[in-house]
Design a protein around this motif. Sequence first.
Motif, PDB file in Angstrom:
ATOM      1  N   GLU A 218      53.004  55.403  43.750  1.00 30.05           N
ATOM      2  CA  GLU A 218      53.252  54.780  42.595  1.00 30.05           C
ATOM      3  C   GLU A 218      53.839  54.007  42.949  1.00 30.05           C
ATOM      4  OE1 GLU A 218      51.948  55.920  38.992  1.00 30.05           O
ATOM      5  OE2 GLU A 218      51.127  58.241  39.729  1.00 30.05           O
ATOM      6  N   THR A 219      55.155  54.189  43.309  1.00 29.82           N
ATOM      7  CA  THR A 219      56.008  53.247  43.826  1.00 29.82           C
ATOM      8  C   THR A 219      55.947  52.017  44.844  1.00 29.82           C
ATOM      9  OG1 THR A 219      58.072  54.913  43.492  1.00 29.82           O
ATOM     10  CG2 THR A 219      58.447  52.598  44.791  1.00 29.82           C
ATOM     11  N   ASP A 220      54.930  52.146  46.247  1.00 30.89           N
ATOM     12  CA  ASP A 220      54.506  52.101  46.477  1.00 30.89           C
ATOM     13  C   ASP A 220      52.671  51.008  46.846  1.00 30.89           C
ATOM     14  OD1 ASP A 220      57.228  52.092  48.143  1.00 30.89           O
ATOM     15  OD2 ASP A 220      56.317  53.777  49.113  1.00 30.89           O
ATOM     16  N   MET A 221      52.040  51.197  45.766  1.00 31.95           N
ATOM     17  CA  MET A 221      50.491  50.852  46.105  1.00 31.95           C
ATOM     18  C   MET A 221      50.213  50.895  44.295  1.00 31.95           C
ATOM     19  SD  MET A 221      47.742  53.201  48.063  1.00 31.95           S
ATOM     20  CE  MET A 221      46.743  51.806  48.538  1.00 31.95           C
TER      21      MET A 221
ATOM     22  N   VAL B 165      48.228  46.432  46.676  1.00 30.54           N
ATOM     23  CA  VAL B 165      47.229  45.981  46.784  1.00 30.54           C
ATOM     24  C   VAL B 165      46.115  46.566  46.828  1.00 30.54           C
ATOM     25  CG1 VAL B 165      45.962  45.051  44.484  1.00 30.54           C
ATOM     26  CG2 VAL B 165      48.710  45.332  44.202  1.00 30.54           C
ATOM     27  N   PRO B 166      44.747  47.298  47.028  1.00 30.17           N
ATOM     28  CA  PRO B 166      43.813  47.196  47.878  1.00 30.17           C
ATOM     29  C   PRO B 166      42.721  46.656  46.714  1.00 30.17           C
ATOM     30  CG  PRO B 166      44.289  49.336  46.447  1.00 30.17           C
ATOM     31  CD  PRO B 166      45.339  48.605  46.628  1.00 30.17           C
ATOM     32  N   VAL B 167      42.080  45.340  48.217  1.00 27.28           N
ATOM     33  CA  VAL B 167      40.866  44.705  47.737  1.00 27.28           C
ATOM     34  C   VAL B 167      39.398  44.854  48.311  1.00 27.28           C
ATOM     35  CG1 VAL B 167      40.735  42.506  46.352  1.00 27.28           C
ATOM     36  CG2 VAL B 167      42.712  43.203  47.187  1.00 27.28           C
ATOM     37  N   VAL B 168      38.627  45.558  47.756  1.00 32.77           N
ATOM     38  CA  VAL B 168      37.408  45.913  48.271  1.00 32.77           C
ATOM     39  C   VAL B 168      36.794  44.733  49.513  1.00 32.77           C
ATOM     40  CG1 VAL B 168      36.448  47.763  47.403  1.00 32.77           C
ATOM     41  CG2 VAL B 168      35.871  45.140  46.779  1.00 32.77           C
TER      42      VAL B 168
ATOM     43  N   ILE C 176      47.130  44.076  49.432  1.00 39.61           N
ATOM     44  CA  ILE C 176      48.225  42.528  48.905  1.00 39.61           C
ATOM     45  C   ILE C 176      49.460  42.935  48.709  1.00 39.61           C
ATOM     46  CG2 ILE C 176      47.753  40.444  48.031  1.00 39.61           C
ATOM     47  CD1 ILE C 176      45.444  40.787  48.540  1.00 39.61           C
ATOM     48  N   LYS C 177      50.566  42.913  48.956  1.00 40.05           N
ATOM     49  CA  LYS C 177      51.653  42.957  48.943  1.00 40.05           C
ATOM     50  C   LYS C 177      51.629  42.114  47.350  1.00 40.05           C
ATOM     51  CE  LYS C 177      56.368  44.372  48.981  1.00 40.05           C
ATOM     52  NZ  LYS C 177      57.978  43.785  50.003  1.00 40.05           N
ATOM     53  N   ASP C 178      52.013  42.813  46.044  1.00 36.48           N
ATOM     54  CA  ASP C 178      52.228  42.522  44.786  1.00 36.48           C
ATOM     55  C   ASP C 178      53.698  42.617  43.929  1.00 36.48           C
ATOM     56  OD1 ASP C 178      52.960  44.493  43.273  1.00 36.48           O
ATOM     57  OD2 ASP C 178      51.708  44.522  42.001  1.00 36.48           O
ATOM     58  N   ASP C 179      54.192  41.185  43.429  1.00 31.36           N
ATOM     59  CA  ASP C 179      55.282  40.686  43.208  1.00 31.36           C
ATOM     60  C   ASP C 179      55.823  41.870  42.709  1.00 31.36           C
ATOM     61  OD1 ASP C 179      54.794  38.205  44.317  1.00 31.36           O
ATOM     62  OD2 ASP C 179      55.011  36.867  42.580  1.00 31.36           O
TER      63      ASP C 179
ATOM     64  N   GLY D 227      44.978  33.732  50.024  1.00 30.59           N
ATOM     65  CA  GLY D 227      46.769  33.232  49.214  1.00 30.59           C
ATOM     66  C   GLY D 227      46.426  32.880  47.838  1.00 30.59           C
ATOM     67  N   ASP D 228      45.272  32.293  48.442  1.00 30.78           N
ATOM     68  CA  ASP D 228      44.661  31.770  46.403  1.00 30.78           C
ATOM     69  C   ASP D 228      43.872  32.523  45.651  1.00 30.78           C
ATOM     70  OD1 ASP D 228      45.814  28.765  46.986  1.00 30.78           O
ATOM     71  OD2 ASP D 228      43.093  28.509  47.515  1.00 30.78           O
ATOM     72  N   PHE D 229      43.797  33.640  46.174  1.00 31.33           N
ATOM     73  CA  PHE D 229      43.294  34.819  45.710  1.00 31.33           C
ATOM     74  C   PHE D 229      44.330  35.461  44.696  1.00 31.33           C
ATOM     75  CE2 PHE D 229      41.631  39.498  45.552  1.00 31.33           C
ATOM     76  CZ  PHE D 229      40.061  39.270  44.816  1.00 31.33           C
ATOM     77  N   GLN D 230      44.996  36.091  45.967  1.00 32.78           N
ATOM     78  CA  GLN D 230      46.334  37.033  46.044  1.00 32.78           C
ATOM     79  C   GLN D 230      46.695  36.007  44.697  1.00 32.78           C
ATOM     80  OE1 GLN D 230      47.246  37.591  49.288  1.00 32.78           O
ATOM     81  NE2 GLN D 230      49.524  36.978  48.996  1.00 32.78           N
ATOM     82  N   GLU D 231      47.166  35.321  44.338  1.00 30.74           N
ATOM     83  CA  GLU D 231      47.915  33.560  43.027  1.00 30.74           C
ATOM     84  C   GLU D 231      47.037  34.335  41.776  1.00 30.74           C
ATOM     85  OE1 GLU D 231      50.733  30.924  44.246  1.00 30.74           O
ATOM     86  OE2 GLU D 231      48.929  30.421  43.933  1.00 30.74           O
ATOM     87  N   LYS D 232      45.607  33.865  42.655  1.00 31.72           N
ATOM     88  CA  LYS D 232      45.197  33.441  40.937  1.00 31.72           C
ATOM     89  C   LYS D 232      44.932  34.945  40.334  1.00 31.72           C
ATOM     90  CE  LYS D 232      39.908  32.132  39.851  1.00 31.72           C
ATOM     91  NZ  LYS D 232      38.826  31.912  40.377  1.00 31.72           N
ATOM     92  N   TYR D 233      44.679  36.347  41.358  1.00 28.74           N
ATOM     93  CA  TYR D 233      44.657  37.852  40.795  1.00 28.74           C
ATOM     94  C   TYR D 233      45.244  38.677  40.167  1.00 28.74           C
ATOM     95  CZ  TYR D 233      39.925  35.721  40.691  1.00 28.74           C
ATOM     96  OH  TYR D 233      38.558  35.057  40.680  1.00 28.74           O
ATOM     97  N   LEU D 234      46.376  38.759  41.183  1.00 28.07           N
ATOM     98  CA  LEU D 234      47.103  39.523  41.354  1.00 28.07           C
ATOM     99  C   LEU D 234      48.632  39.922  41.390  1.00 28.07           C
ATOM    100  CD1 LEU D 234      45.281  40.569  44.910  1.00 28.07           C
ATOM    101  CD2 LEU D 234      44.787  41.596  43.376  1.00 28.07           C
TER     102      LEU D 234
END
Length: 742
Positions: A230-233, A273-276, A265-268, A160-167
């Motif tokens: 592009e709407t969903d990803m 959003v894919p993350v390696v 990870i679902k952004d706002d 959660g910290d990662f996605q809040e910080k970067y995404l």
Amino acid sequence: MKKLIITLTTLLTTISVFSQELYDINNVTTIELTFTDPNWDATMDTYYTNDMDERLLGTAVVNGVQFDSVGVKYKGNSTYNANNGKNPLNIKLNYILNQDYDGFQTLKLSNGDKDPSFVREVLSYEIARKYMDAPLSNYAEVYINGSYYGCFSSSESVNGDFQEKYLNADDNNTRVKCNPVSVMNGGSSLQYLGTDSASYYDYYEMASDFGWSDLINLTNTVDNNPANIETDMDIDRAIWMLAFNNVLVNLDSYTGPFRQNYYLIKDDNQRMVPVVWDMNECFGGFEMINSGGGGGGPTSTTDLIQLDPLLRMGDSDWPLLDLILSDARYQRMYIAHCRTMLEENFSNGWYHDRADSLQDIVYNSVANDPNAFFSINDFTSNVTTSTGQGPGGAVGIVELMDGRVTFLQGEPEYTATPPTIANINVVGATSPYSTVTLTADISNATYAHVGYRHSSTHIFTKVQLYDDGAHNDGGAGDGTWGVDLNINASDIQYYIYADNSNAGMFSPQRAEHEFYTISVASDVVLNEFMASNSTTEADQDGEYDDWVELYNNATSAVSLDGYYLTDDATDLTKWAFPTVSIGANDYLIVWADNDTAQTGLHANFKLSASGEALLLVDPQLNIVDEIVFGNQTTDWTTGRFANGTGPFISMPPTFNAENIAAVGVEEWMDNVQVNLFPNPAGSMVTINTDSFDPLPLQVFDMKGSVLVNATIRTQKQLNVTTWNPGLYLVRVANTTHKLVVE
């Protein structure tokens, strides 16, 4: 060495109050664990084997900082074995107590049993971070009950910290770990399996409290409604991830037979959003691949070198790869991203030099590791040559990638000539709610668009560029392309993409991860703010509170009667300015401390160090200026450079004074490697670079004062005996490093 002039918003790594950053790639982190349980290894084996999700309670000392009541467990799939001398570790600092190191609460450590070179994970993440948001990674020595347990690679947790910080994603947004229980039955392929979430349980792990419907919706779009992707990803990040997998022969991934080791990870903005994730078998370390598709057995080095750049095209078992590679424009974007990674890291030999420098950093830790999986000879040689194929060995990284450079540069997708994009120009008044014309000289193109947005929380809107003489672009067919853009109150972040029938090109080439900025300036602007003030400036009562600095660009004073300051776009009148004016080319400080009873300008809200919005509103409730910002660094500010007119960048604080360019619009060089030794320093510090060209060198204290302003060529020594103990920032070309003086 390539030189560019660009305008970018650059984020510095978080500055820590600790003497060493947790993920400082140029230093080895030390972690000392103490357990009262004398059978700690057997206990954690039992927890792991029985899938109990239990942790062993203990004490951790990280780089000299003690943490009580931490929880430790073994982790990993193929890298865990009860018979191993050392196993991968998951350390939770906040298992019982609310505590963190440098803002990080969970430590994930890999034991290196798949990589004789011990550089694959750290190097791969470093390359990935140039093009997409990916975990930080470095090395760690782990000691247990006073004895050296072994050397590990330590990588930032995707949580959660990662996605809040970067995404641009709340910490409770949907997060899916794409690691299947059964890798042989399709893996985390994104194939649509129907509306019943139970159908997905064997292929995905829900790492958030909810989100199965988001995953199902995405798979339905990928498999059945690709026009809506592009709407969903975030399709650009998906293209970067898949291009990365191919160029670096990262086959323990979505691209490989098991279709795994990534997060969604679902952004706002409601996009996934894919993350390696999990790089320990990158650079051909994972060999279970059949270049024609499917599974297969161990392959030869030649097979790895000649991995098809369009692997999985037309294969419905890899629907996301098929979607991208079967769409002509997406395929050209994918190859453009592949070409950028190849040019910036491999064809110039940078990766080899970097691998050698990483081995220098970790050599002693590996050489003294009592539980190492490989000999020190395997460690030193595997950067260049194979240690043997199959289990217990790995292809040489240089052997693989030098061959791959030659192979890819001969493939038709790479030999096609892309467009060139030059002389990008903005014409018109860059004031709020105006219109500007964006033009660029583009050759060898039949199509071009600009992607633009008003903040990093927004999605890039794509608007086509034209060379038809009807879009303020000059004459039709003259090679100058143009489009009009509407300016709001905030800066515009943008990039340009162009293609022909065979190849595409981005400018900047790392777009969308990097971008250009059009700065929007009114008379009175938000000029600088600090959202985490520990020691820099105190208000009239001696309190170190958040503060906001305004600046007046006009040649006469401006009254702020009727103006408002707010951190909430739905409440534009949150705090009203009292009767006050700001002089010509002058500054005004507002304390954001939610303490309106104090004397002076004190707003009725505080700023969030984890990120939010800040808006300046005029009497007609027009937004005059705004900034949406992310995670902030303690005793560090975000401000405009150039002062009053430029884009917002991270910088040392310049309270009530002109902003300085610790980071910002400047000439910089690609891939400059800088090392400081020793760090911490007591008397003398040596700064080394890999550049034979003279580079600008500056040293700042935490007040923003410049202590050194010089040039450096390969090496320079600085005497620090007259400096006060504390933290300093050393800037060489485009890189900023922290120096601790004891």
